[in-house]
Design a protein around this motif. Structure first.
Motif, PDB file in Angstrom:
ATOM      1  N   ALA A  93       3.247  -8.606  14.171  1.00 41.89           N
ATOM      2  CA  ALA A  93       2.892  -9.271  12.918  1.00 41.89           C
ATOM      3  C   ALA A  93       2.584 -10.743  13.093  1.00 41.89           C
ATOM      4  CB  ALA A  93       4.025  -9.091  11.906  1.00 41.89           C
ATOM      5  N   ARG A 152       7.654  -3.947  11.573  1.00 42.24           N
ATOM      6  CA  ARG A 152       7.558  -5.195  10.822  1.00 42.24           C
ATOM      7  C   ARG A 152       8.613  -6.218  11.215  1.00 42.24           C
ATOM      8  NH1 ARG A 152       5.181  -1.187   8.361  1.00 42.24           N
ATOM      9  NH2 ARG A 152       3.596  -1.482   6.732  1.00 42.24           N
ATOM     10  N   ASN A 165       6.695   2.902   9.563  1.00 39.07           N
ATOM     11  CA  ASN A 165       6.311   2.461   8.216  1.00 39.07           C
ATOM     12  C   ASN A 165       7.179   1.317   7.741  1.00 39.07           C
ATOM     13  OD1 ASN A 165       8.731   3.552   7.294  1.00 39.07           O
ATOM     14  ND2 ASN A 165       7.789   5.241   6.153  1.00 39.07           N
ATOM     15  N   SER A 166       6.983   0.911   6.480  1.00 37.06           N
ATOM     16  CA  SER A 166       7.677  -0.264   5.958  1.00 37.06           C
ATOM     17  C   SER A 166       9.173  -0.053   5.814  1.00 37.06           C
ATOM     18  CB  SER A 166       7.071  -0.659   4.608  1.00 37.06           C
ATOM     19  OG  SER A 166       7.269   0.379   3.659  1.00 37.06           O
ATOM     20  N   ASP A 225      -0.662   2.310   7.217  1.00 31.17           N
ATOM     21  CA  ASP A 225      -1.166   1.073   6.637  1.00 31.17           C
ATOM     22  C   ASP A 225      -0.089   0.371   5.800  1.00 31.17           C
ATOM     23  OD1 ASP A 225      -1.092   2.293   4.135  1.00 31.17           O
ATOM     24  OD2 ASP A 225      -3.263   2.663   4.056  1.00 31.17           O
ATOM     25  N   SER A 226      -0.460  -0.732   5.152  1.00 33.81           N
ATOM     26  CA  SER A 226       0.511  -1.534   4.412  1.00 33.81           C
ATOM     27  C   SER A 226       1.076  -0.803   3.202  1.00 33.81           C
ATOM     28  CB  SER A 226      -0.129  -2.850   3.981  1.00 33.81           C
ATOM     29  OG  SER A 226      -1.267  -2.605   3.166  1.00 33.81           O
ATOM     30  N   ASP A 277       1.827   2.354   3.352  1.00 36.82           N
ATOM     31  CA  ASP A 277       2.513   3.478   3.995  1.00 36.82           C
ATOM     32  C   ASP A 277       1.721   4.773   3.972  1.00 36.82           C
ATOM     33  OD1 ASP A 277       4.644   2.039   4.926  1.00 36.82           O
ATOM     34  OD2 ASP A 277       5.999   2.557   3.290  1.00 36.82           O
ATOM     35  N   SER A 296      -6.575  -5.514   5.335  1.00 37.45           N
ATOM     36  CA  SER A 296      -5.903  -5.843   4.074  1.00 37.45           C
ATOM     37  C   SER A 296      -6.706  -5.430   2.852  1.00 37.45           C
ATOM     38  CB  SER A 296      -5.615  -7.345   4.027  1.00 37.45           C
ATOM     39  OG  SER A 296      -6.827  -8.087   4.125  1.00 37.45           O
ATOM     40  N   PRO A 335      -3.405  -9.994  12.863  1.00 32.84           N
ATOM     41  CA  PRO A 335      -3.096 -10.564  11.550  1.00 32.84           C
ATOM     42  C   PRO A 335      -4.227 -11.435  10.993  1.00 32.84           C
ATOM     43  CG  PRO A 335      -1.203 -10.746  13.000  1.00 32.84           C
ATOM     44  CD  PRO A 335      -2.338 -10.257  13.839  1.00 32.84           C
TER      45      PRO A 335
END
Length: 623
Positions: free
Chosen positions: A80, A120, A163-164, A213-214, A216, A262, A314
């Protein structure tokens, strides 16, 4: 929903992995196998690395003349904060920052990693596909857990993603009866699998990679039917990318990686079509970039071999890895930015090296390298940026041509003196690479040394002696004679170096008899000697270079022991570094050596076709 998403818990395994991560499982015999999943939890070892290794970009940076992976790429990941991780065929993971500066190295306990990912929190996950082992490292490089492969199923692992929530997804392509993605929570408890019956939506045909992805959403790359299957965070099938194997827009030929930016734009690495395709979240084709190289060296944005890894940074930029030993960076629109690594491990293109032999530095810190394989001298700036070269590039006997090429020296005005033993001359060039004149009358002059008091010393292999020259090249004195053991006798003299007091250190090394350094004062009076034939500390097998720093420490390269040894001015061994190999800090036939005003050490690594840079303690450096 057509696919199954089975939830089960294995409490013992979850607690075991939790203990491992907390570092409290040592000695507990903690080991639990997930039968039928090909995964197990095993006791973790601890491995951390704080060593700094060479940055080695093909542009500015070290090694000079060589790509920076040096072991062949296997896998790629970005965390990240933008740090870049590359796994190489020699069983190591290299960590660089986003500019390419090397930060650290990990030695893999299994000997290889086929897939990498980060979570993360900055933890790194490495998958040894064939041995079915997942190794986890914290952000400091400490190994905190290891999942051991179940020997029962014949099930090589695929890619990995987190994942997150910290849940871990591992592709298992070799379960032919039911290929799947296995899901574990962050404590190691089994949550379930993503799988679907053959022929139904979401069927995973040889799933080799997984990406989250962001939001999930889960993206599974399937090599069996050249598709990307997309699921929501609960494992419900949403859609797929790819219709059939082919080269048209929206078709894939062996996709290997996927990334989502993003804005939700999906980028798919379409390996055997040598391109990256972009889609919106509804699966509509947007654009493509990249192509197969049609000539060597490859044009920017093209690939010599099928690209094998794609990661988004990033910053929104992309890194693409291919099998030729390069990383290419692109912006979010696919515009080429830069190439990291050379397209070959040595060569004849400007800035590449074929067999570097000698090194010299000028007063500005520029680096001159004599390249015997290319019959020329390369010049690089202090940061490793290529500045130019001179020499015809092929064997020759005329002015500016070299028959063979040995040591170098640079005077305070920037003129470069090149020993050409094959033509039995010393050739002199100005700082703009123009030939000026030559000195002749030598008998195989392999070494030339600049005398700080004025003039030069030349080591003649043919006569086994050392000549003292004035600034015009006229011989003013001579010392040494053929012999194998006597003080001031030489059996195989190849060069030398001077300290700040004008003392001369001369290489006298015959691998069949004896190998030593002899020290003389500026007038050729013998002072002492050290070294003997052998492989132990302070011994030598094939001395090829010597240099002295401003403190009087002496550095000696050994082409057969593949190391550099550092001695004080009295010949006492201080330290040694290097071993045979091609990865960072390893050497394969080191030759010339030079030390700059700050004590940094430059080594011509002849068989690896590169120049490495170290600090005075032998730690590889970056710029």
């Amino acid at each position: 929903m057509a696919q199954t998403f089975k939830y089960r818990r294995v409490l013992e395994a979850g607690l075991c992995l939790l203990f491992l991560i907390l570092g409290s499982a040592a000695g507990s015999g903690c080991s639990m196998v997930f039968r039928g999943l090909g995964l197990a939890v095993g006791t973790a070892g601890v491995s951390s690395s704080t060593s700094q290794l060479t940055q080695s970009l093909s542009g500015p940076g070290f090694p000079l003349g060589r790509n920076w992976n040096t072991g062949g790429y296997n896998a790629l990941a970005v965390d990240a904060t933008g740090n870049i991780y590359t796994a190489t065929n020699d069983g190591k993971i290299q960590k660089h920052d986003s500019t390419g500066k090397h930060l650290s190295e990990l030695v893999l306990p299994t000997g290889r990693a086929d897939y990498l990912t980060t979570d993360r929190s900055g933890n790194l996950y490495a998958v040894d596909s064939h041995q079915r082992i997942v190794t986890i490292y914290d952000p400091s490089g400490n190994q905190v857990a290891s999942w051991l492969g179940d020997p029962t199923p014949n099930n090589d692992l695929g890619g990995i993603a987190v994942n997150s929530q910290g849940n871990i997804y591992v592709a298992e392509p070799w379960l032919f009866s039911n290929p799947q993605v296995t899901i574990l929570d962050s404590s190691g408890s089994l949550l379930g699998q993503i799988s679907s019956p053959w022929g139904s939506p979401g069927y995973l045909s040889f799933p080799t990679a997984v990406y989250i992805d962001s939001a999930d959403q889960i993206y599974v790359v399937c090599g069996g039917n050249s598709t990307v299957q997309i699921f929501d965070s609960n494992g419900n099938f949403l859609r797929k990318l790819g219709t059939s194997s082919g080269s048209g827009p929206g078709q894939f030929n062996s996709p290997t990686a996927v990334s989502v930016d993003s804005q939700g734009v999906i980028s798919v690495l379409d390996s055997f079509n040598y391109r990256i395709q972009k889609f919106d979240q509804n699966g509509n084709f947007l654009s493509q970039w990249g192509s197969q190289a049609t000539a060597w060296p490859a044009a920017p944005g093209t690939f010599l071999s099928p690209p094998s890894a794609l990661v988004a940074e990033p910053s929104g930029q992309f890194l693409v890895m291919d099998g030729s030993g390069t990383l290419q960076r692109f912006d979010s629109s696919g515009n080429w930015i830069e190439l990291w690594g050379s397209q070959t491990s040595g060569g004849s293109a400007p800035g590449q090296l074929s067999r570097p032999i000698g090194i010299a530095l000028d007063s500005s810190g520029n680096i001159f390298v004599s390249d015997m394989g290319n019959y020329r001298v390369e010049k690089y700036g202090p940061a490793g940026n290529f500045l130019g070269n001179f020499g015809t590039g092929s064997y020759g006997a005329g002015n500016g041509s070299f028959n063979s090429i040995g040591a170098l020296a640079v005077d305070p005005t920037g003129n470069v003196y090149v020993a050409d033993p094959g033509n039995q001359v010393i050739q002199i060039f100005d700082s703009n690479f123009s030939f000026l004149y030559q000195w002749s009358g030598f008998n195989y002059p392999y070494g030339i040394m600049l005398n700080p008091a004025g003039g030069f010393y030349v080591a003649e292999e043919g006569n086994n002696d050392v000549l003292m020259l004035d600034s015009s090249g006229t011989t003013t004195s001579q010392w040494g004679a053929p012999g194998t053991a006597g003080n001031g006798q030489f059996n195989y003299v190849q060069g030398g170096a001077l300290d700040q007091s004008g003392n001369v250190y001369v290489i006298d090394c015959d691998s069949n008899n004896d190998c030593r350094i002899q020290k003389f004062d500026s007038q050729g009076n013998f002072i002492f000697q050290w070294g003997s034939l052998g492989t132990g500390p302070g011994q030598f097998m094939a001395i090829r270079g010597v240099a002295v720093d401003l403190s009087g420490n002496v550095y000696v390269t050994d082409a057969m022991n593949n190391n550099v040894q550092k001695f004080d001015s009295s010949g006492n061994l201080l330290l040694s570094w290097g071993n045979s190999g091609s990865n960072f800090a390893l050497l394969h036939e080191p030759y010339g050596i030079a030390v700059d005003a700050t004590g940094n050490v430059y080594v011509a690594d002849a068989q690896n076709r590169r120049v490495l840079k170290f600090d005075s303690s032998g730690n590889p450096l970056f710029q």
